[in-house]
Design a protein around this motif. Structure first.
Motif, short mmCIF file in Angstrom:
data_model
loop_
_atom_site.label_atom_id
_atom_site.label_comp_id
_atom_site.label_asym_id
_atom_site.label_seq_id
_atom_site.Cartn_x
_atom_site.Cartn_y
_atom_site.Cartn_z
N ILE A 1 0.84 -1.19 0.00
CA ILE A 1 0.00 0.00 0.00
C ILE A 1 0.88 1.25 0.00
CG2 ILE A 1 -1.85 -1.23 1.18
CD1 ILE A 1 -1.19 0.37 3.70
N SER A 2 0.37 2.33 -0.58
CA SER A 2 1.17 3.54 -0.76
C SER A 2 1.65 4.12 0.57
CB SER A 2 0.35 4.59 -1.52
OG SER A 2 -0.84 4.91 -0.82
N ALA A 3 0.87 3.95 1.64
CA ALA A 3 1.26 4.51 2.93
C ALA A 3 2.48 3.80 3.52
CB ALA A 3 0.10 4.43 3.91
N ASP A 4 2.69 2.54 3.17
CA ASP A 4 3.79 1.76 3.76
C ASP A 4 5.00 1.61 2.84
OD1 ASP A 4 2.36 1.43 6.06
OD2 ASP A 4 2.03 -0.73 5.84
N LEU A 5 4.86 1.96 1.56
CA LEU A 5 5.98 1.76 0.64
C LEU A 5 7.21 2.57 1.02
CD1 LEU A 5 7.01 0.32 -1.85
CD2 LEU A 5 6.02 2.16 -3.25
N PRO A 6 7.10 3.87 1.41
CA PRO A 6 8.31 4.58 1.83
C PRO A 6 8.97 3.94 3.04
CG PRO A 6 6.53 6.12 1.35
CD PRO A 6 5.92 4.76 1.36
N VAL B 1 -4.19 -6.65 3.72
CA VAL B 1 -5.36 -5.84 4.03
C VAL B 1 -6.21 -5.74 2.77
CG1 VAL B 1 -4.17 -4.49 5.80
CG2 VAL B 1 -4.20 -3.65 3.45
N SER B 2 -7.44 -5.32 2.93
CA SER B 2 -8.30 -5.14 1.76
C SER B 2 -7.94 -3.86 1.02
CB SER B 2 -9.77 -5.06 2.20
OG SER B 2 -10.00 -3.87 2.93
N ARG B 3 -8.40 -3.75 -0.21
CA ARG B 3 -8.17 -2.53 -0.98
C ARG B 3 -8.77 -1.33 -0.26
NH1 ARG B 3 -11.37 -1.80 -6.46
NH2 ARG B 3 -12.96 -1.57 -4.85
N ASP B 4 -9.99 -1.47 0.26
CA ASP B 4 -10.63 -0.35 0.95
C ASP B 4 -9.85 0.07 2.18
OD1 ASP B 4 -12.59 -0.37 -0.96
OD2 ASP B 4 -14.11 -1.36 0.28
N GLU B 5 -9.32 -0.92 2.92
CA GLU B 5 -8.52 -0.59 4.10
C GLU B 5 -7.24 0.12 3.70
OE1 GLU B 5 -7.37 -0.60 8.24
OE2 GLU B 5 -9.21 -0.53 7.08
N GLY B 6 -6.61 -0.31 2.61
CA GLY B 6 -5.42 0.36 2.13
C GLY B 6 -5.69 1.80 1.76
N GLU B 7 -6.82 2.06 1.12
CA GLU B 7 -7.19 3.43 0.77
C GLU B 7 -7.45 4.25 2.02
OE1 GLU B 7 -10.46 3.19 -1.89
OE2 GLU B 7 -9.24 2.63 -3.62
N ARG B 8 -8.12 3.66 3.01
CA ARG B 8 -8.39 4.40 4.25
C ARG B 8 -7.09 4.78 4.95
NH1 ARG B 8 -8.21 4.07 9.32
NH2 ARG B 8 -7.35 1.96 9.30
N ILE B 9 -6.14 3.85 4.99
CA ILE B 9 -4.85 4.14 5.62
C ILE B 9 -4.12 5.25 4.85
CG2 ILE B 9 -2.58 3.17 6.17
CD1 ILE B 9 -4.05 0.43 6.48
N GLY B 10 -4.18 5.20 3.51
CA GLY B 10 -3.53 6.22 2.71
C GLY B 10 -4.12 7.60 2.93
N ILE B 11 -5.44 7.68 3.02
CA ILE B 11 -6.10 8.96 3.25
C ILE B 11 -5.72 9.51 4.62
CG2 ILE B 11 -8.35 10.05 3.63
CD1 ILE B 11 -9.42 8.11 1.45
N ALA B 12 -5.71 8.63 5.64
CA ALA B 12 -5.34 9.07 6.98
C ALA B 12 -3.89 9.56 7.03
CB ALA B 12 -5.55 7.93 7.98
N ARG B 13 -2.99 8.85 6.32
CA ARG B 13 -1.58 9.25 6.30
C ARG B 13 -1.42 10.61 5.61
NH1 ARG B 13 2.69 5.90 6.78
NH2 ARG B 13 1.27 4.91 8.27
N ALA B 14 -2.15 10.84 4.51
CA ALA B 14 -2.07 12.12 3.81
C ALA B 14 -2.59 13.25 4.70
CB ALA B 14 -2.87 12.05 2.51
#
Length: 354
Positions: free
Chosen positions: A269-274, A290-303
């Motif tokens: 997921i984009s939030a964990d790649l760095p 994780v699910s795709r939706d969970e990955g998107e939620r984590i990415g939005i929270a990280r942004a």
């Protein structure tokens, strides 16, 4: 108005936010391996988060400037000296013409960032200043920088204060998270049997020395593809985990090819790649699905967390107590409602008279 590279480390390049939207034409994004770290370095200098800065792995090198500038290093702690004076990473400082800035090896990470106020203003290529080493695009002739290169700077406001985070940073970096590296399975997880999929999330992987801005190879766990290691080439993205015939997974990074013919067992997921890309050689990691939706939620929270952290930067003291610095400080010990303090003092005075 320029920065001169007096000496350069082995992986010093110009990077900005990258070439977004050209993957359908075979042009990968490039840009920073750790976008949050570069955004922090830029913000500390008063720049927009995607402006061009310098990325380095290993020592950065030494630099001089033709005008007074502010600079900041973020991503990892390292030895930073202005002439013989030591300064800290994770906050901005002033560099004057005639002074020599030297920046050493970033500790406990791979990639770090050096930003200058006004940003690096090399000529854009395909809409971006980012250096893509594999294809020779952007930056300075599409290559790593070397001694003698002179980089133009954008316009700057010299009276803007230097900045620091409101709370101390750990390792000159914003939090990257902890725990297993999270992945979304697929798109070719059906090429792998149940035992191999279980191995993906159940075993440890080793970060090997086989790594660059294109990809990093993981070792110590083999992921054989039951249906074979060749597919009709299809799209890839940074974070794709390809598995070639060796069974050793390779994780694609910012300079990855846009298509590939190896099956992709999962995508980081984009939030964990760095966080994965910053792990030093010899580190051991685990993956968690994780699910795709969970990955998107984590990415939005990280942004959102990154945006809030950059907005919370404050002016730092520079010898003279400027009004912008004083306004950034809590000078009254956490008092939020001054009228309550006035009322309390009035009550105390009345009690003493009684």
């Amino acid at each position: 108005m320029s920065v001169e590279i007096v000496s350069a480390g082995p992986m010093l390049t110009v990077q900005d936010a990258g070439r977004i939207g050209l993957r359908h034409m075979g042009v990968s994004d490039a840009g920073p391996v750790d976008a949050a770290a570069m955004a922090l370095a830029n913000a500390l200098c008063g720049n927009a988060s995607g402006m061009a800065a310098l990325e380095f792995a290993g020592p950065a090198g030494s630099f001089t400037t033709s005008r007074p500038v502010r600079f900041a290093v973020a991503g990892g702690d390292c030895d930073i000296r202005i002439d013989d004076r030591i300064v800290q990473a994770g906050e901005s400082h002033r560099l004057k013409p005639g002074e020599l800035l030297r920046i050493g090896l970033a500790r406990e990470v791979v990639w770090a960032y050096l930003a200058f106020s006004g940003g690096i203003a090399t000529a854009p290529v395909l809409g971006s200043r980012a250096t893509h080493l594999r294809s020779g695009l952007g930056g300075v002739d599409g290559r790593c920088l070397r001694g003698g290169d002179i980089l133009p700077l954008g316009a700057d406001q010299p009276d803007v204060p230097c900045l620091r985070p409101a709370s101390p940073l750990q390792g000159a970096s914003l939090p990257r998270g902890q725990g297993p590296i999270r992945v979304v399975l697929g798109p070719q997880q059906d090429y792998f049997d149940a035992g191999t999929l279980a191995r993906l999330t159940g075993e440890e992987f080793l970060v090997t020395p086989q790594r660059d801005r294109m990809a990093m190879v993981l070792g110590d766990a083999c992921l054989p593809a039951a249906r074979g290691h060749d597919i009709v080439s299809d799209g890839t993205v940074p974070g794709s985990i390809q598995v070639p015939g060796s069974g050793q997974p390779l994780v694609l990074l910012v300079e990855s090819q846009t298509t590939g013919g190896y099956p992709k067992i999962a995508t980081v997921i984009s939030a964990d790649l760095p966080r994965l890309a910053q792990l030093p050689v010899g580190s051991r990691i685990r993956f968690a699905a994780v699910s795709r939706d969970e990955g998107e939620r984590i990415g939005i929270a990280r942004a959102r967390a990154l945006r809030d952290a950059l907005a919370a930067l404050v002016a730092k003291p520079e010898g003279i107590l400027r009004s912008d610095y004083l306004l950034s400080c809590d000078l009254v010990g956490g008092i939020v409602f001054p009228e309550e303090v006035v009322w309390a003092e009035a009550v105390m005075r009345k009690g003493r008279k009684a």
